[in-house]
Design an enzyme around this catalytic site. Structure first.
Site, PDB file in Angstrom:
ATOM      1  N   TYR A  88       0.819  -1.214   0.000  1.00  0.00           N
ATOM      2  CA  TYR A  88       0.000   0.000   0.000  1.00  0.00           C
ATOM      3  C   TYR A  88       0.853   1.264   0.000  1.00  0.00           C
ATOM      4  O   TYR A  88       0.425   2.299  -0.489  1.00  0.00           O
ATOM      5  CB  TYR A  88      -0.931   0.021   1.218  1.00  0.00           C
ATOM      6  CG  TYR A  88      -2.231  -0.718   1.013  1.00  0.00           C
ATOM      7  CD1 TYR A  88      -2.243  -2.086   0.741  1.00  0.00           C
ATOM      8  CD2 TYR A  88      -3.447  -0.052   1.098  1.00  0.00           C
ATOM      9  CE1 TYR A  88      -3.429  -2.766   0.555  1.00  0.00           C
ATOM     10  CE2 TYR A  88      -4.646  -0.727   0.919  1.00  0.00           C
ATOM     11  CZ  TYR A  88      -4.630  -2.071   0.645  1.00  0.00           C
ATOM     12  OH  TYR A  88      -5.810  -2.744   0.455  1.00  0.00           O
ATOM     13  N   LYS A 144       3.190 -15.274   1.866  1.00  0.00           N
ATOM     14  CA  LYS A 144       3.562 -16.092   0.702  1.00  0.00           C
ATOM     15  C   LYS A 144       5.080 -16.254   0.730  1.00  0.00           C
ATOM     16  O   LYS A 144       5.800 -15.748  -0.151  1.00  0.00           O
ATOM     17  CB  LYS A 144       3.093 -15.427  -0.593  1.00  0.00           C
ATOM     18  CG  LYS A 144       1.607 -15.593  -0.872  1.00  0.00           C
ATOM     19  CD  LYS A 144       1.230 -16.975  -1.375  1.00  0.00           C
ATOM     20  CE  LYS A 144       1.613 -17.182  -2.816  1.00  0.00           C
ATOM     21  NZ  LYS A 144       1.265 -18.565  -3.281  1.00  0.00           N
ATOM     22  N   ASP A 163      -2.721 -17.977   0.086  1.00  0.00           N
ATOM     23  CA  ASP A 163      -3.727 -18.561  -0.818  1.00  0.00           C
ATOM     24  C   ASP A 163      -4.442 -19.719  -0.126  1.00  0.00           C
ATOM     25  O   ASP A 163      -5.677 -19.826  -0.166  1.00  0.00           O
ATOM     26  CB  ASP A 163      -3.097 -19.004  -2.149  1.00  0.00           C
ATOM     27  CG  ASP A 163      -1.897 -19.927  -1.983  1.00  0.00           C
ATOM     28  OD1 ASP A 163      -1.351 -20.020  -0.875  1.00  0.00           O
ATOM     29  OD2 ASP A 163      -1.510 -20.567  -2.987  1.00  0.00           O
ATOM     30  N   ASP A 209      -6.392  -7.220   3.595  1.00  0.00           N
ATOM     31  CA  ASP A 209      -7.514  -6.619   2.873  1.00  0.00           C
ATOM     32  C   ASP A 209      -8.364  -7.718   2.241  1.00  0.00           C
ATOM     33  O   ASP A 209      -9.597  -7.742   2.377  1.00  0.00           O
ATOM     34  CB  ASP A 209      -6.963  -5.669   1.800  1.00  0.00           C
ATOM     35  CG  ASP A 209      -8.070  -4.964   1.037  1.00  0.00           C
ATOM     36  OD1 ASP A 209      -9.049  -4.536   1.676  1.00  0.00           O
ATOM     37  OD2 ASP A 209      -7.955  -4.850  -0.194  1.00  0.00           O
ATOM     38  N   ASP A 252     -12.259  -9.447   3.573  1.00  0.00           N
ATOM     39  CA  ASP A 252     -13.490  -9.481   2.773  1.00  0.00           C
ATOM     40  C   ASP A 252     -14.063 -10.903   2.735  1.00  0.00           C
ATOM     41  O   ASP A 252     -15.277 -11.099   2.794  1.00  0.00           O
ATOM     42  CB  ASP A 252     -13.236  -8.993   1.336  1.00  0.00           C
ATOM     43  CG  ASP A 252     -13.525  -7.505   1.165  1.00  0.00           C
ATOM     44  OD1 ASP A 252     -13.380  -6.767   2.158  1.00  0.00           O
ATOM     45  OD2 ASP A 252     -13.897  -7.081   0.052  1.00  0.00           O
TER      46      ASP A 252
HETATM   47  C1  IPM Z   1     -10.537  -1.706   3.356  1.00  0.00           C
HETATM   48  C2  IPM Z   1     -10.742  -1.029   2.040  1.00  0.00           C
HETATM   49  C3  IPM Z   1      -9.604  -0.036   1.795  1.00  0.00           C
HETATM   50  C4  IPM Z   1      -8.308  -0.810   1.716  1.00  0.00           C
HETATM   51  C5  IPM Z   1      -9.787   0.876   0.571  1.00  0.00           C
HETATM   52  C6  IPM Z   1     -11.070   1.652   0.624  1.00  0.00           C
HETATM   53  C7  IPM Z   1      -8.621   1.802   0.391  1.00  0.00           C
HETATM   54  O1  IPM Z   1     -10.861  -1.959   1.027  1.00  0.00           O
HETATM   55  O2  IPM Z   1     -10.398  -1.002   4.375  1.00  0.00           O
HETATM   56  O3  IPM Z   1     -10.546  -2.936   3.400  1.00  0.00           O
HETATM   57  O4  IPM Z   1      -7.942  -1.331   0.648  1.00  0.00           O
HETATM   58  O5  IPM Z   1      -7.626  -0.891   2.746  1.00  0.00           O
HETATM   59 MG    MG Z   2     -10.979  -3.966   1.725  1.00  0.00          MG
END
Ligand code: IPM
Ligand code: MG
Length: 370
Positions: free
Chosen positions: A143, A194, A227, A251, A255
């Protein structure tokens, strides 16, 4: 009354203002009914700040964030800003907050509420009772690593570059957070990287092992390739307690974890800095979901991730663990009563709007406080 806390509220874009509106009502409720006193300031971030100031967060807003006891963040982004050059993307506002506040530890608890077992895309027995914590490194890795650019090559092609870079201390400090939290839970850490293809992954594995062997030998440590970790999360998520990983894998894995709990609209997070001399940490509380521009302004958004992020603020920034329990209990009972925003709809559920969800939580808080 205790001393007033300074709280900065940054609703942002898309569904951010709607979901944060419900949190504002909760801040008021705790102020009126409990021993919680906050001076609340509100400002712009993301696309909203771009429109007003030409940058995704202004220096003045950044100063307020640095001075606040806690920052409550909604969401940023939207299709109207997609064509923007990189440095003028709404996300730059959030990334600057994380970087300048040095919020290296992002805690993303994925908890499956009993009432939402049916809302998950996975079989009920796989997610029922699920309680895992993803500890994501938040200020390093790909990042922020330099160089980060698109450059022209002599042959007329272009080349996009991002840099994954981690130092010993960056890895050790996030590992310590993970081991420390595991000690208060089921005492198990899975470290995900990884190391089979990345040098930063090799270092990650070595340094996490070092912290384990030298400081937290009593915690069970397992290494899992990222993975495989993604696969294991959808195969058998309850094998995990705490998962520690770098910024990018965190990240992605968070999700995935969010969907186990029924919806991205359920996952809160706390982004914390190192404790200062007085033991205080800078902190920003953000739902894991994005700005969901497709449903913005329609009262359809699920405010629970943001509400539960506020509960994390009560626990981590205001030292009000029992008030956090009260709020989380209210959310639990609202879900048990069958109230559902569209994203977590289950058979026989009652569809409610964003603000009706807020009403229901406040009704439960009133009932519990009576
Ligand atoms: C998260 C989001 C952010 C990230 C974006 C909005 C920059 O996806 O907080 O998970 O990638 O960290
Ligand atoms: Mg995210």
């Amino acid at each position: 009354m205790s001393n007033a806390y300074n709280v900065l509220v940054l609703p942002g874009d898309g569904i951010g203002p709607e979901v944060m509106g419900e949190v504002r009502r909760l801040i008021d409720w705790f102020g009126e009914n409990r021993d919680f006193n906050a001076n609340v300031d509100q400002d712009l971030v993301g696309g909203a700040a771009l429109e007003a100031h030409g940058e995704a967060i202004s220096d003045a807003c950044m100063d307020k964030a640095l001075a606040a006891d806690a920052v409550l963040f909604g969401a940023v982004g939207g299709p109207q800003w997609d064509p923007n050059p990189f440095h003028l993307k709404p996300e730059r506002g959030l990334l600057r907050l994380r970087k300048d506040m040095e919020l290296f530890a992002n805690l993303r608890p994925a908890l499956c509420f009993d009432a939402l077992v049916e809302a998950s895309s996975l079989k009920p027995e796989l997610v029922s009772g699920l309680d895992i914590l993803i500890v994501r490194e938040l200020t390093g890795g790909v990042y922020f690593g330099e160089p980060k650019e698109i450059r022209d090559l002599p042959d007329g092609q272009r080349e996009g570059i991002d840099t994954q870079r981690y130092t010993t201390e960056e890895i050790r400090r996030i590992a310590r957070v993970a081991f420390d939290l595991a000690g208060k839970r089921s005492n198990r850490v899975a470290s995900s990287e990884k190391s089979n293809v990345m040098q930063s992954g090799v270092l990650w594995r070595e340094e996490v092992t070092w912290v384990h062997d030298n400081e937290f030998a009593g915690v069970e440590l397992e290494h899992v390739l990222a993975d495989n970790c993604g696969m294991q999360l959808v195969r058998n998520p309850k094998q995990y307690d705490v998962i520690v990983c770098d910024n990018l894998f965190g990240d992605m894995l968070s999700d995935v974890a969010a969907m186990l709990t029924g919806s991205l609209g359920m996952l809160p997070s706390a982004s914390l800095g190192a404790p200062d001399a007085g033991g205080k940490r800078k902190a920003l509380y953000e739902p894991v979901h994005g700005s969901a521009p497709d449903i913005a302004g329609q009262g359809k958004a699920n405010p629970l991730a943001t509400v539960l992020s506020f509960a994390m603020a009560l626990r981590y920034s205001f030292d009000l663990g029992s008030e956090a329990d009260l709020l989380e209990g209210a959310v639990d009972r609202v879900l048990a009563s069958g109230k559902r925003t569209a994203d977590i709809m289950t058979k026989g559920g009652e569809l409610v709007s964003t603000s009706q969800m807020g009403d229901a939580i406040i009704a439960e808080l009133n009932a519990a406080a009576r």
